[in-house]
Scaffold this motif. Sequence first.
Motif, PDB file in Angstrom:
ATOM      1  N   LEU B 339       5.463  -9.298  -2.656  1.00 24.75           N
ATOM      2  CA  LEU B 339       4.854  -9.316  -3.985  1.00 24.75           C
ATOM      3  C   LEU B 339       3.665  -8.371  -4.052  1.00 24.75           C
ATOM      4  O   LEU B 339       3.525  -7.574  -4.984  1.00 24.75           O
ATOM      5  N   MET B 340       2.803  -8.447  -3.030  1.00 24.66           N
ATOM      6  CA  MET B 340       1.621  -7.591  -3.038  1.00 24.66           C
ATOM      7  C   MET B 340       2.022  -6.126  -3.052  1.00 24.66           C
ATOM      8  O   MET B 340       1.414  -5.310  -3.735  1.00 24.66           O
ATOM      9  N   LYS B 341       3.073  -5.811  -2.302  1.00 24.42           N
ATOM     10  CA  LYS B 341       3.551  -4.433  -2.297  1.00 24.42           C
ATOM     11  C   LYS B 341       4.027  -4.035  -3.682  1.00 24.42           C
ATOM     12  O   LYS B 341       3.723  -2.943  -4.171  1.00 24.42           O
ATOM     13  N   ALA B 342       4.792  -4.908  -4.326  1.00 25.19           N
ATOM     14  CA  ALA B 342       5.327  -4.599  -5.645  1.00 25.19           C
ATOM     15  C   ALA B 342       4.193  -4.363  -6.626  1.00 25.19           C
ATOM     16  O   ALA B 342       4.270  -3.516  -7.508  1.00 25.19           O
ATOM     17  N   ILE B 343       3.121  -5.132  -6.465  1.00 25.24           N
ATOM     18  CA  ILE B 343       1.977  -4.991  -7.360  1.00 25.24           C
ATOM     19  C   ILE B 343       1.215  -3.706  -7.088  1.00 25.24           C
ATOM     20  O   ILE B 343       0.470  -3.230  -7.923  1.00 25.24           O
ATOM     21  N   GLY B 344       1.392  -3.145  -5.911  1.00 22.98           N
ATOM     22  CA  GLY B 344       0.735  -1.866  -5.642  1.00 22.98           C
ATOM     23  C   GLY B 344      -0.139  -1.837  -4.410  1.00 22.98           C
ATOM     24  O   GLY B 344      -0.886  -0.885  -4.206  1.00 22.98           O
ATOM     25  N   ALA B 345      -0.076  -2.886  -3.573  1.00 25.00           N
ATOM     26  CA  ALA B 345      -0.876  -2.871  -2.350  1.00 25.00           C
ATOM     27  C   ALA B 345      -0.285  -1.848  -1.388  1.00 25.00           C
ATOM     28  O   ALA B 345       0.930  -1.813  -1.203  1.00 25.00           O
ATOM     29  N   ASN B 346      -1.134  -1.035  -0.780  1.00 21.16           N
ATOM     30  CA  ASN B 346      -0.605  -0.093   0.204  1.00 21.16           C
ATOM     31  C   ASN B 346      -0.645  -0.713   1.600  1.00 21.16           C
ATOM     32  O   ASN B 346      -1.146  -1.821   1.790  1.00 21.16           O
ATOM     33  N   ALA B 349      -4.031  -1.934   2.985  1.00 24.11           N
ATOM     34  CA  ALA B 349      -4.546  -3.162   2.385  1.00 24.11           C
ATOM     35  C   ALA B 349      -3.867  -4.380   2.997  1.00 24.11           C
ATOM     36  O   ALA B 349      -4.514  -5.385   3.316  1.00 24.11           O
ATOM     37  N   LEU B 353      -5.603  -7.266   5.388  1.00 22.56           N
ATOM     38  CA  LEU B 353      -5.637  -8.675   4.996  1.00 22.56           C
ATOM     39  C   LEU B 353      -5.093  -9.563   6.110  1.00 22.56           C
ATOM     40  O   LEU B 353      -5.736 -10.525   6.540  1.00 22.56           O
ATOM     41  N   PRO B 423      10.231  -4.589  -0.826  1.00 21.39           N
ATOM     42  CA  PRO B 423       9.853  -5.612  -1.814  1.00 21.39           C
ATOM     43  C   PRO B 423      11.039  -6.103  -2.641  1.00 21.39           C
ATOM     44  O   PRO B 423      11.078  -7.263  -3.027  1.00 21.39           O
TER      45      PRO B 423
END
Lengths: 224, 430
Positions: B339-346, B349, B353, B423
């Motif tokens: 999900l984080m990747k889909a939202i744009g996390a590289n 990041a 985390l 993702p």
Amino acid sequence: MSLLELKDVSKIYGDLHALDKINLKVDTGEWVAIMGPSGSGKSTMMNIIGCMDKPTSGEVLLDGVDISRESAKSLTRIRRDKIGLIFQQFHLVNYLTAVENVMMAQYYHSVPDEKEALRALARVGLADRAKHLPSQLSGGEQQRVCIARALINYPELLLADEPTGNLDEANENVVLDIFSQLHKEGTTLVVVTHDPEVAEVAQRTVTLGHGKIISDKLNEGFKE
Amino acid sequence: MFFRMIRGAFTRQRGKMLMIALTIALGASLATAMLNVMFDVGDKVAQELKTYGANITVVPKAASVLDNLYEVEGGDAAEGAYLREDELGKIKTIFWAFNIVDYAPFIDTDASLADGREVNVVGTWFNHYMALPTGETLNTGVQNLRTWWDITEGRWLDESQPDDANACMVGASVAAAAGIRAGDSIRLQGPRAGTTLTVVGVYDSGDSADDQIYAPLAQVQKLSNTAGCVSSIEVSALTTPDNELALRAAKDPKSLSASQYETWYCTAYVSSICFQIQEVITDAVASPVRQVADSEGAIMEKTQLLMILITILALVGSGLGISNLVTASVMERSNEIGLMKAIGANDRAITGLVLTEIVIVGIVGAVIGYFAGFGFAQIIGHSVFGSAIEMKAMVIPIVAVLVVVVTLVGSIPAVRTLLRLDPTVVLHGR
Ligand SMILES: Nc1ncnc2c1ncn2[C@@H]1O[C@H](COP(=O)(O)OP(=O)(O)OP(=O)(O)O)[C@@H](O)[C@H]1O
Ligand SMILES: [Mg+2]
């Protein structure tokens, strides 16, 4: 100019043509519904438009840039800057509150701004649920959090894959009202759906079958 | 936001995080306990061996020469050769005085009981109080040198009680044969004089001492009219295992060069301690009780080797456990990461985390584990050695490095998998 243009786009898995030479244009501000039976390639197309997958052949122009040639890294950046995603399963981070889930999208985009995130939640009618965890929200509420999250960075294109698939009638209407509001504000919407009622409220319906476009028509009943 | 995400993960998934921290803690505590025990076991075993009697005996020169020439037991041939009682305190003034744990003088004579029975009477120190020239005080004697004695009746003779100057302790065999019980008064007739002593205790030593009577030094000197004399001294000293230098020096200290001599003299080899004892006691020969001194080094080496092996096994075991759990817990989050990747996390990041969380959990686990391990080490110390295990500061960095390496190594493959994760796969639940 079109915001999105697919030219002869194919996606081939082994000898299965999930997408077969698709040509499609979507203009800025349009609201397009994508229909078609299961396995017809709707999600495959959404993934390609959403920069999460690459076509086997053909060009995908988003804002004039051919995203089928970009590296995974720049696809992530384009997705972050230009696209808002909404999924059938709501996909929220379960240990973050509603407002934090929205802020997470801001964080990966630029800088988190709690006030703005709260305004986005207020827009989808969840001002009083901002501090709740996903497990404390109903399905409809969770989907609205996802919409708020998809909108928070002002995407040029909002992609929704079966956004109402897991919702009851009442919640479906809430979501469709939000879409129609967004459309009025000028957001470009591409919505995949099985449900003819969801397709009807859109401006235009594109129907897929076996990876090909079998019809593409404007909806007469569309009300601005 | 980063901080809020971390905080959210920890406060709202407290149970899960605690589980991981506890597994790490378990591994870390095992490592801490084993390392501490390993580092301390050498000292402990040495101490333990010391409590098992003397490792140096001091006899008069005359007795020693004759003993060695004729290989005779006892010392009839050396009758009349004695060490001086007034020099005993000097043993605690030698260079390695601190390594002298205990010592006691001995003198014995044959005496007869009231019923005519012949018995060997040994005069010695029990818990002799000494004020040393250094200002320190010391309580030493057979009570420390004969730790294996089992007091079957009564108690140890206590030199600090004035009444016990006329007391004695009777060996189990003598007591049984002559019907002597604690509290009885017995009459002893020696070659020169007689005395009456109160029996304060009966001991079972498991060796020839069971046929003897132990009495204060002065009483036996009175029986045989040998005031101020002792016939031998037993010394229990902490020693360094012998090396080639020590062996050469033991044969002849004069064969060493000046600097070698210096090194030898200033190292707690059993031979240098013997040498130093000879320097302060007139006409004495101090020699190591070979068997004990030699086997001591071997036993210690073996024990330490064993502990090292067990510790390595424990470390490997806890390492595998930790890295497994870390891998599993990272993999469990593929949905969230997708999900984080889909939202744009590289990639950076996401790695940041996940690793931050792991490191925090690791630190918490390591700290809990260290203190738990401290506890375990004490339990081991008390149940095995009957004394506390000294905590070595060196263990802290070792355990810290271990936990960091193991958690990172455990999470790197998992993080790599997460980064490769597509993702679309998780988002559509395929
Ligand atoms: N990773 C993949 N590997 C192999 N085949 C795939 C893969 N992804 C999709 N397909 C196939 O491609 C075709 C199109 O799939 P897609 O998910 O786009 O269908 P859909 O229209 O979204 O269907 P639904 O309405 O059930 O969601 C299907 O036959 C599917 O089995
Ligand atoms: Mg689909």
